[in-house]
Every structure is written in structure tokens, then in C-alpha cells.
Design a protein around this motif. Structure first.
Motif, short mmCIF file in Angstrom:
data_model
loop_
_atom_site.label_atom_id
_atom_site.label_comp_id
_atom_site.label_asym_id
_atom_site.label_seq_id
_atom_site.Cartn_x
_atom_site.Cartn_y
_atom_site.Cartn_z
N THR A 96 0.82 -1.20 0.00
CA THR A 96 0.00 0.00 0.00
C THR A 96 0.86 1.25 0.00
OG1 THR A 96 -1.55 -1.28 1.35
CG2 THR A 96 -2.00 1.06 1.10
N ASN A 97 1.90 1.25 0.81
CA ASN A 97 2.81 2.39 0.86
C ASN A 97 3.43 2.66 -0.51
OD1 ASN A 97 4.57 4.37 2.22
ND2 ASN A 97 6.18 2.87 1.83
N ALA A 98 3.86 1.60 -1.18
CA ALA A 98 4.49 1.76 -2.50
C ALA A 98 3.47 2.19 -3.55
CB ALA A 98 5.15 0.44 -2.92
N LEU A 99 2.24 1.72 -3.43
CA LEU A 99 1.20 2.10 -4.40
C LEU A 99 0.90 3.59 -4.33
CD1 LEU A 99 -1.12 -0.98 -4.06
CD2 LEU A 99 -0.35 -0.03 -6.25
N ALA A 122 -2.33 -1.75 9.43
CA ALA A 122 -0.88 -2.01 9.40
C ALA A 122 -0.13 -0.92 8.65
CB ALA A 122 -0.63 -3.38 8.75
N THR A 123 -0.67 -0.47 7.53
CA THR A 123 0.01 0.57 6.75
C THR A 123 0.09 1.87 7.54
OG1 THR A 123 -0.91 -0.42 4.73
CG2 THR A 123 0.09 1.76 4.54
N ALA A 124 -1.00 2.24 8.20
CA ALA A 124 -1.00 3.48 8.98
C ALA A 124 -0.01 3.42 10.13
CB ALA A 124 -2.40 3.75 9.51
N THR A 125 0.22 2.24 10.68
CA THR A 125 1.14 2.09 11.80
C THR A 125 2.59 2.01 11.33
OG1 THR A 125 -0.58 0.92 13.04
CG2 THR A 125 1.69 0.66 13.81
N LEU A 126 2.84 1.24 10.27
CA LEU A 126 4.22 1.01 9.83
C LEU A 126 4.72 2.07 8.86
CD1 LEU A 126 3.99 -2.86 9.25
CD2 LEU A 126 4.76 -1.64 11.30
#
Length: 311
Positions: A96-99, A122-126
Motif C-alpha cells: 500500500t505504501n508503494a502504491l 498495518a500501513t497506517a502504523t508502519l
């Protein structure tokens, strides 16, 4: 019977299909319009047994409201690549981060249902710099879900039977795909409200998702999300992931569930408050586990209000 081709996940409508390379694989995504990088980005993340199409109502409504809404086939689903590995929490958050960057943005709001909601948490946390807010439907924080499954008998009974069945190699894949994907029809029937289950919309929902789960590789990949979640409970990487997730978000969080959801209970979702200092909890009338499809109008209202908190 011939298995459906991945291209069957590309459905005609008031949208366009994208192929986006991020985190080492190709993702299939759908948006209305074309590359509106001047608008706030909203990524829509589907749940288990579905694909991007589950967000069809929100996709067009959010575009009309001035957002750049992009619905994804998550790793292993639909017409996205289906690598044999990468279904752990870190990799999915990394996807998600890479997208976000691959789509030409530095940050995005995330909207997720069920497993897609867990990816949003998970994305919001990491990767906190990439996420402006999250909205989750029927998807408690991973630690809140784990606590409920261990300590809450009714929630454990509702959740664990199918979850444990998902762990069986090859057998679980056959269960998902046999009889033209009949498992999907049963799952949706059990988790939606009876009035919705009698509608033409429900019939189309079942038909499309029965087909999508039979796309080669989808059954295995979708089950790997759940197999990692189970296996990781007994391994060092799982303990490390849960430690990292023991963090309180300070961004706006909308945690919603269908009022008649018998799969994820109200107290499990509301317990996510411990991990979000700015969380709004909402129950959606006339819907079960698939509130964004059963009562799309109310979900759109909630999302519009929530997303404008970050503008």
C-alpha cells in the motif's frame, strides 16, 4: 470446466483500468477519470473472497465528491499478480505504501473492509507518513481482534471455525473453488441481512465473486493472508509484528460495522479505540458484514464526512 481468466476482473463501467507496478509486483487498479493527481488520493482495499468491484458504489461517489478514488485488486486477487509469498503484515503494508507513490502521490486516505481493513491498520502504523486517515468496515485493529478471539467466547465462536478451516493445505483451496465457488455464496448469505440476500444486487455480488475466486491462484493467495495470521502467532515474526502494532494512531479513524453483522461483533470493533486517539465508531443500519454493499448510501455519507476531516 475452464477456470476464469484474470481479465474477467476487468468489468466495464464508468471507470478505467490501471496496471500499477509497486513493491515488486503488478497491481490491477480501477479509477474514474484518469490520473487526477491534483485530488486527494483514497485507496479502497477489499476483503476476503472479493476483489476491487466490491467498492463500485463508493468508487463513483467519491470521484463525484472530488477525491481521486482508486480501488485495488490486492496482492493475489483478481487481475493483480499472484506471487507465492508476500502475504505477511509487513509486505502487505509495504504494498500500500508503494502504491501511493506509484500513483504519483505522497500520501493517501485508506478505506478497507475485513482483511483490507487490517492492511489499512498495518500501513497506517508502519508507514505513518503515507497515511492521512483510515476508515475500516468490519475490521477491528489486529490486536483488538486477537484479544477478542482469545477472551470473548461469542466472538471466538463466530470467527474461529472458518479461520481454522482456512489453514488446511490444498483442502481449503478446494473448499473455496468446488461447485463453481459455492463456498462464496454460502459465506455471503450467512453474513448479509436476509432482505439484502433476496435482491438482484446480492445475486450479482455472488455471481461475480464466485467467478473471481476461481481465477487461477486466487484461492491459494487469499488463504495465505489468513495462514500467515495464524502461523505468525507461534513465531518470532508474529510477536514482533504485534509489538509494532501496539501503537496509538493520531490520525482520524472511522471504525464502522453493519449493525446486524454476526461475524465481527460490536465490542470487538469499538475496542479499537485503544489504538486510535481520534476514532469515530459507527454502526450502519440494514446491513451485516458487507455494509459497503448492503447500505452503500450510508457508507458513502460516513466516508465523505470522515475524509473531509483531513482536507
Amino acid at each position: 470446466m475452464t477456470a476464469p481468466d484474470p481479465s474477467t476482473a476487468r468489468i466495464d463501467g464508468p471507470w478505467i483500468d490501471l496496471d500499477v507496478r509497486a513493491n515488486g509486483i503488478r497491481f490491477h487498479a480501477v479509477e474514474c477519470g484518469s490520473g487526477r493527481a491534483d485530488r486527494p488520493l483514497v485507496l479502497l482495499l477489499h476483503g476476503f473472497g472479493e476483489f476491487w468491484w466490491s467498492w463500485r458504489h463508493q468508487l463513483t461517489a467519491l470521484d463525484d465528491a472530488g477525491f481521486r478514488a482508486v480501488a485495488l485488486d490486492l496482492r493475489g486477487y483478481g487481475d493483480t499478480d499472484k506471487p507465492p509469498r508476500g502475504y505477511d503484515g509487513w509486505t502487505l503494508a509495504g504494498d500500500t505504501n508503494a502504491l501511493v507513490r506509484a500513483l504519483g502521490h505522497t500520501e493517501a486516505a485508506l478505506v478497507g473492509h475485513a482483511d483490507g481493513g487490517l492492511v489499512a491498520w498495518a500501513t497506517a502504523t508502519l508507514h505513518p507518513r503515507a497515511v492521512t486517515s483510515i476508515a475500516v468496515i468490519g475490521s477491528p485493529h489486529p490486536r483488538a481482534l486477537r484479544h477478542a478471539v482469545l477472551r470473548n467466547g461469542p466472538q471466538r465462536s463466530a470467527f474461529m471455525g472458518e479461520f481454522l478451516g482456512n489453514q488446511l493445505p490444498r483442502t481449503a483451496e478446494k473448499t473455496l473453488t468446488r461447485d463453481d465457488g459455492a463456498f462464496i455464496a454460502t459465506m455471503f448469505t450467512e453474513r448479509t441481512t436476509p432482505p439484502f440476500a433476496r435482491t438482484d444486487e446480492f445475486a450479482e455480488m455472488v455471481r461475480r465473486n464466485r467467478s473471481a475466486v476461481q481465477i487461477p491462484g486466487v484461492a491459494f493467495c487469499s488463504l495465505e493472508y489468513r495462514r500467515w495470521a495464524f502461523r505468525s502467532q507461534f513465531r518470532r515474526d508474529g510477536a514482533k509484528f504485534l509489538r509494532l502494532m501496539n501503537h496509538r494512531l493520531n490520525i482520524p479513524v472511522l471504525a464502522a460495522r453493519g449493525r446486524d453483522d454476526r461475524y465481527i461483533h460490536a465490542e470487538t470493533v469499538s475496542a479499537s479505540r485503544y489504538f486510535a486517539s481520534r476514532m469515530t465508531y459507527a454502526e450502519i443500519d440494514g446491513s451485516g458484514h458487507y455494509a459497503h454493499e448492503e447500505n452503500p448510501g450510508r457508507v458513502i455519507e460516513l466516508l465523505d464526512h470522515h475524509l473531509r476531516l483531513t482536507l
